[in-house]
Design a protein around this motif. Structure first.
Motif, PDB file in Angstrom:
ATOM      1  N   GLN A 129       0.672  -1.186   0.120  1.00 23.50           N
ATOM      2  CA  GLN A 129      -0.040  -0.020   0.187  1.00 23.50           C
ATOM      3  C   GLN A 129       1.052   1.188  -0.011  1.00 23.50           C
ATOM      4  OE1 GLN A 129      -2.347  -0.854   3.395  1.00 23.50           O
ATOM      5  NE2 GLN A 129      -3.927  -1.834   2.281  1.00 23.50           N
ATOM      6  N   HIS A 130       1.921   1.194  -0.939  1.00 23.36           N
ATOM      7  CA  HIS A 130       2.579   2.371  -1.019  1.00 23.36           C
ATOM      8  C   HIS A 130       2.314   3.504  -1.724  1.00 23.36           C
ATOM      9  CE1 HIS A 130       3.702  -0.374  -4.470  1.00 23.36           C
ATOM     10  NE2 HIS A 130       3.855   0.957  -4.854  1.00 23.36           N
ATOM     11  N   TYR A 131       3.113   4.525  -1.677  1.00 21.12           N
ATOM     12  CA  TYR A 131       2.719   5.711  -2.394  1.00 21.12           C
ATOM     13  C   TYR A 131       3.591   5.878  -3.784  1.00 21.12           C
ATOM     14  CZ  TYR A 131      -0.790   7.976   0.578  1.00 21.12           C
ATOM     15  OH  TYR A 131      -1.941   8.067   1.325  1.00 21.12           O
ATOM     16  N   THR A 132       2.894   6.497  -4.787  1.00 24.18           N
ATOM     17  CA  THR A 132       3.750   6.526  -6.056  1.00 24.18           C
ATOM     18  C   THR A 132       3.563   8.365  -6.424  1.00 24.18           C
ATOM     19  OG1 THR A 132       4.026   5.891  -8.327  1.00 24.18           O
ATOM     20  CG2 THR A 132       1.970   5.951  -7.368  1.00 24.18           C
ATOM     21  N   ALA A 133       4.580   8.394  -6.900  1.00 26.43           N
ATOM     22  CA  ALA A 133       4.566   9.717  -7.792  1.00 26.43           C
ATOM     23  C   ALA A 133       5.027   9.528  -9.074  1.00 26.43           C
ATOM     24  CB  ALA A 133       5.723  10.655  -7.069  1.00 26.43           C
ATOM     25  N   THR A 134       4.008   9.976 -10.287  1.00 30.51           N
ATOM     26  CA  THR A 134       4.324   9.522 -11.484  1.00 30.51           C
ATOM     27  C   THR A 134       4.194  11.110 -12.194  1.00 30.51           C
ATOM     28  OG1 THR A 134       2.883   7.490 -11.087  1.00 30.51           O
ATOM     29  CG2 THR A 134       3.152   8.342 -13.490  1.00 30.51           C
TER      30      THR A 134
ATOM     31  N   ALA B 157      15.537   7.016   7.037  1.00 26.62           N
ATOM     32  CA  ALA B 157      15.974   5.587   6.390  1.00 26.62           C
ATOM     33  C   ALA B 157      15.187   5.276   5.167  1.00 26.62           C
ATOM     34  CB  ALA B 157      16.464   4.714   7.137  1.00 26.62           C
ATOM     35  N   ASP B 158      13.790   6.193   5.142  1.00 31.04           N
ATOM     36  CA  ASP B 158      12.903   5.543   4.346  1.00 31.04           C
ATOM     37  C   ASP B 158      13.339   5.737   2.859  1.00 31.04           C
ATOM     38  OD1 ASP B 158      10.790   4.775   6.002  1.00 31.04           O
ATOM     39  OD2 ASP B 158      10.114   6.843   6.508  1.00 31.04           O
ATOM     40  N   ALA B 159      12.913   4.782   2.108  1.00 34.08           N
ATOM     41  CA  ALA B 159      13.631   4.745   0.605  1.00 34.08           C
ATOM     42  C   ALA B 159      12.597   5.215  -0.215  1.00 34.08           C
ATOM     43  CB  ALA B 159      14.067   3.404   0.254  1.00 34.08           C
ATOM     44  N   VAL B 160      13.111   5.668  -1.580  1.00 32.82           N
ATOM     45  CA  VAL B 160      12.531   6.012  -2.688  1.00 32.82           C
ATOM     46  C   VAL B 160      13.203   5.186  -3.939  1.00 32.82           C
ATOM     47  CG1 VAL B 160      13.459   8.248  -2.783  1.00 32.82           C
ATOM     48  CG2 VAL B 160      11.342   7.742  -4.124  1.00 32.82           C
TER      49      VAL B 160
ATOM     50  N   PRO C 177       0.490   8.543 -22.030  1.00 30.64           N
ATOM     51  CA  PRO C 177       1.403   9.687 -21.519  1.00 30.64           C
ATOM     52  C   PRO C 177       2.823   9.141 -21.246  1.00 30.64           C
ATOM     53  CG  PRO C 177      -0.670   9.884 -20.360  1.00 30.64           C
ATOM     54  CD  PRO C 177      -0.687   8.460 -21.017  1.00 30.64           C
ATOM     55  N   LEU C 178       3.797   9.888 -21.630  1.00 25.51           N
ATOM     56  CA  LEU C 178       5.179   9.232 -21.144  1.00 25.51           C
ATOM     57  C   LEU C 178       5.475   9.523 -19.891  1.00 25.51           C
ATOM     58  CD1 LEU C 178       7.639   8.126 -22.385  1.00 25.51           C
ATOM     59  CD2 LEU C 178       8.642  10.538 -22.936  1.00 25.51           C
ATOM     60  N   GLU C 179       5.571   8.411 -19.057  1.00 24.65           N
ATOM     61  CA  GLU C 179       5.813   8.523 -17.825  1.00 24.65           C
ATOM     62  C   GLU C 179       6.999   8.063 -16.860  1.00 24.65           C
ATOM     63  OE1 GLU C 179       2.842   5.466 -16.383  1.00 24.65           O
ATOM     64  OE2 GLU C 179       1.427   6.418 -17.408  1.00 24.65           O
ATOM     65  N   ILE C 180       7.329   8.595 -15.853  1.00 23.63           N
ATOM     66  CA  ILE C 180       8.295   8.221 -14.859  1.00 23.63           C
ATOM     67  C   ILE C 180       7.694   8.229 -13.380  1.00 23.63           C
ATOM     68  CG2 ILE C 180      10.437   9.210 -13.439  1.00 23.63           C
ATOM     69  CD1 ILE C 180      10.675  11.340 -16.100  1.00 23.63           C
ATOM     70  N   SER C 181       8.112   6.799 -12.948  1.00 21.82           N
ATOM     71  CA  SER C 181       7.442   6.562 -11.472  1.00 21.82           C
ATOM     72  C   SER C 181       8.389   6.433 -10.430  1.00 21.82           C
ATOM     73  CB  SER C 181       6.872   5.118 -11.890  1.00 21.82           C
ATOM     74  OG  SER C 181       6.031   4.801 -10.734  1.00 21.82           O
ATOM     75  N   ALA C 182       8.070   7.219  -9.597  1.00 20.10           N
ATOM     76  CA  ALA C 182       8.913   7.208  -8.369  1.00 20.10           C
ATOM     77  C   ALA C 182       7.963   6.441  -7.120  1.00 20.10           C
ATOM     78  CB  ALA C 182       9.108   8.642  -7.524  1.00 20.10           C
ATOM     79  N   ILE C 183       8.666   5.338  -6.796  1.00 20.21           N
ATOM     80  CA  ILE C 183       7.730   4.589  -5.786  1.00 20.21           C
ATOM     81  C   ILE C 183       8.439   4.946  -4.169  1.00 20.21           C
ATOM     82  CG2 ILE C 183       7.209   2.235  -4.972  1.00 20.21           C
ATOM     83  CD1 ILE C 183       6.029   2.889  -7.400  1.00 20.21           C
ATOM     84  N   PHE C 184       7.640   5.452  -3.082  1.00 16.56           N
ATOM     85  CA  PHE C 184       7.994   5.615  -1.905  1.00 16.56           C
ATOM     86  C   PHE C 184       7.746   4.249  -1.013  1.00 16.56           C
ATOM     87  CE2 PHE C 184       6.837   9.581  -3.663  1.00 16.56           C
ATOM     88  CZ  PHE C 184       8.003  10.589  -3.404  1.00 16.56           C
ATOM     89  N   HIS C 185       8.805   3.652  -0.541  1.00 23.44           N
ATOM     90  CA  HIS C 185       8.731   2.675   0.291  1.00 23.44           C
ATOM     91  C   HIS C 185       8.097   2.736   1.854  1.00 23.44           C
ATOM     92  CE1 HIS C 185      11.911   0.258  -2.230  1.00 23.44           C
ATOM     93  NE2 HIS C 185      11.492   1.684  -2.831  1.00 23.44           N
ATOM     94  N   GLU C 186       7.754   3.862   2.088  1.00 21.01           N
ATOM     95  CA  GLU C 186       7.073   4.270   3.232  1.00 21.01           C
ATOM     96  C   GLU C 186       5.582   5.015   2.832  1.00 21.01           C
ATOM     97  OE1 GLU C 186       5.754   5.595   7.366  1.00 21.01           O
ATOM     98  OE2 GLU C 186       7.314   3.974   6.642  1.00 21.01           O
ATOM     99  N   ASN C 187       4.592   4.770   3.488  1.00 26.19           N
ATOM    100  CA  ASN C 187       3.290   5.138   3.393  1.00 26.19           C
ATOM    101  C   ASN C 187       3.649   7.010   3.297  1.00 26.19           C
ATOM    102  OD1 ASN C 187       1.937   3.321   2.571  1.00 26.19           O
ATOM    103  ND2 ASN C 187       0.771   3.028   4.233  1.00 26.19           N
TER     104      ASN C 187
ATOM    105  N   VAL D 104       2.328  16.048 -12.902  1.00 26.52           N
ATOM    106  CA  VAL D 104       2.858  15.239 -11.630  1.00 26.52           C
ATOM    107  C   VAL D 104       1.937  14.818 -10.651  1.00 26.52           C
ATOM    108  CG1 VAL D 104       4.708  14.626 -10.108  1.00 26.52           C
ATOM    109  CG2 VAL D 104       5.293  16.184 -12.107  1.00 26.52           C
ATOM    110  N   ALA D 105       1.757  13.580 -10.288  1.00 32.03           N
ATOM    111  CA  ALA D 105       0.731  13.120  -9.379  1.00 32.03           C
ATOM    112  C   ALA D 105       1.305  12.327  -8.323  1.00 32.03           C
ATOM    113  CB  ALA D 105      -0.469  12.501 -10.155  1.00 32.03           C
ATOM    114  N   LEU D 106       1.349  12.625  -7.132  1.00 32.31           N
ATOM    115  CA  LEU D 106       1.615  11.877  -5.958  1.00 32.31           C
ATOM    116  C   LEU D 106       0.448  11.228  -5.370  1.00 32.31           C
ATOM    117  CD1 LEU D 106       3.822  10.713  -3.778  1.00 32.31           C
ATOM    118  CD2 LEU D 106       3.299  12.950  -2.348  1.00 32.31           C
ATOM    119  N   PHE D 107       0.288   9.977  -5.293  1.00 31.11           N
ATOM    120  CA  PHE D 107      -0.827   9.249  -4.847  1.00 31.11           C
ATOM    121  C   PHE D 107      -0.746   8.051  -4.286  1.00 31.11           C
ATOM    122  CE2 PHE D 107      -0.765   8.702  -9.177  1.00 31.11           C
ATOM    123  CZ  PHE D 107      -0.827   7.230  -9.508  1.00 31.11           C
ATOM    124  N   TRP D 108      -1.888   7.512  -3.385  1.00 29.12           N
ATOM    125  CA  TRP D 108      -1.809   6.038  -2.897  1.00 29.12           C
ATOM    126  C   TRP D 108      -1.884   4.918  -4.014  1.00 29.12           C
ATOM    127  CZ3 TRP D 108      -6.374   3.230  -0.403  1.00 29.12           C
ATOM    128  CH2 TRP D 108      -5.716   2.169   0.719  1.00 29.12           C
TER     129      TRP D 108
END
Length: 383
Positions: free
Chosen positions: A4-9, A59-62, A78-88, A123-127
């Protein structure tokens, strides 16, 4: 990594910019450390860069994957880049502790830095559980951006195509700022983001009664204004703010009150003054003789467009939807939850059946003690 992590796309970044260089610089500028780049194998052959970093205090990772469009990609996507946050990344929980607040600051700043360096359209940061709702899934973006994320970044051209952002945002607590890159960043949270590189708090635009369109769906009337003299209800108030109001869980106070003959709301327990009923032109009548102007509270429920059915109680201490939500032991923003429940109710014109259904859902939430389970239930049953 939790499921149930968050992503910034990042959608439609400038193709002329070196993405790896820009993203590593964005991570460093946002305060992340141990930034590294490794080539990861692709299932169809070849490799693709993967960027990892961690937050210095938690120490939370991305992990960031700068996707490359290949021949099999749909050219309409759409052309995308994805950032996955390892902490909610629960923005509404910024007061949990100083380290977590620092981590959230870095996450929000990372979104800002990415926008400045890659000049994307959106850019969207969402669950991640919201993927189907928030991800545009096609071009042009203006035809597919229909649900606002927790943090959204909009280019000037996208804002024009969307005819502004009012169609996306309502009375949910919002902060926004226009950046030097002509992007507008909107944060659906009431955290102290003015302490980051975003600027002073007066640069944020807080939705006010006069700024919210009366479109037949948003009801800006006082939910306790419909009570008859002597009738009881539950209000949620904050102290009168010097600047923009804050609706964090810690800032909200539940008041059991009744309406007196002079249109004042008074506490059931001791008859002390809470506030005046609010009409179309502001507070109704004069302050009572026993009231100190500094003690008059501001109702969060008016800002949240909460219906009277959520606040009216059948007796002085009988539970309401509002009181049940306020009693929940959860990190999720109770103000935002009430606003979302009010939206659900208005779809069916706030009839008795939908109010009863919402009351059952809120009662079910009160039986849960796991934050991730609460979030999942809200997403599945309410959103």
């Amino acid at each position: 990594m939790t499921s149930q992590h968050y992503t910034a796309t990042v959608y439609e970044p400038d193709p002329s910019v070196d993405r790896v260089e820009a993203l590593t610089a964005a991570l460093s500028s946002a305060g992340f450390t141990d930034v590294s780049v490794e080539e990861q194998p692709l299932r169809g052959g070849g490799t693709s860069p993967e960027i990892t970093a961690s937050h210095p205090t938690t120490a939370d990772a991305v992990t960031i994957t700068p996707f490359q469009r290949d021949s099999a990609s749909d050219e309409d996507d759409p052309l995308e880049i994805s950032a996955i946050f390892h902490e909610n990344v629960r923005l509404s929980s910024w007061e949990r502790d100083a380290e977590y607040a620092s981590f959230l600051d870095a996450c929000v700043d990372l979104v800002r830095e990415i926008a400045a360096r890659l000049d994307p359209e959106y850019v969207a940061l969402f669950w991640v559980e919201d993927w189907e709702r928030v991800n545009p899934g096609g071009s042009p973006l203006a035809d597919h951006v229909t649900v606002p994320p927790e943090v959204g970044v909009y280019s000037e051209s996208l804002r024009t195509d969307l005819d502004g952002l009012k169609s996306l945002y309502d009375s949910v607590s919002v902060r926004r700022e226009e950046t030097d890159s002509d992007h507008e960043i909107v944060v659906r949270s009431d955290g102290p983001w003015s302490e980051t590189a975003w600027g002073d708090v007066h640069n944020w635009a807080e939705p006010r009664r006069a700024d919210i369109p009366l479109d037949g769906v948003t009801d800006l009337s006082d939910p306790l204004g419909s009570l008859e003299p002597g009738e009881c209800g539950t209000d949620v108030v904050i102290s009168r703010p010097n600047g923009s109001p804050t609706f964090s869980n810690e800032a909200l106070t539940l008041e059991w009150c009744y309406r007196d003959e002079s249109d004042a709301l008074r506490r059931v327990a001791d008859d002390s003054f809470v506030r005046r009923v609010v009409g179309d032109d502001g507070p109704v009548g004069e302050l009572p003789a026993d009231a100190d102007p500094d003690d008059e509270r501001v109702s969060a429920l008016i800002q949240g467009s909460i219906p009277t059915a959520f606040v009216r109680s059948s007796g002085p201490n009988d539970e309401t939807i509002v009181s049940t939500v306020m009693a929940l032991d959860m990190e999720t923003s109770k103000f935002d939850l009430l606003v979302r429940l009010a939206k659900v109710a208005r779809v069916d014109n706030v009839d008795d059946d939908i109010v009863a259904t919402i009351a059952e859902m809120v009662t079910k939430l009160g039986e849960m003690d796991d934050q991730d389970g609460i979030d999942a239930y809200i997403q599945r049953k309410i959103l």
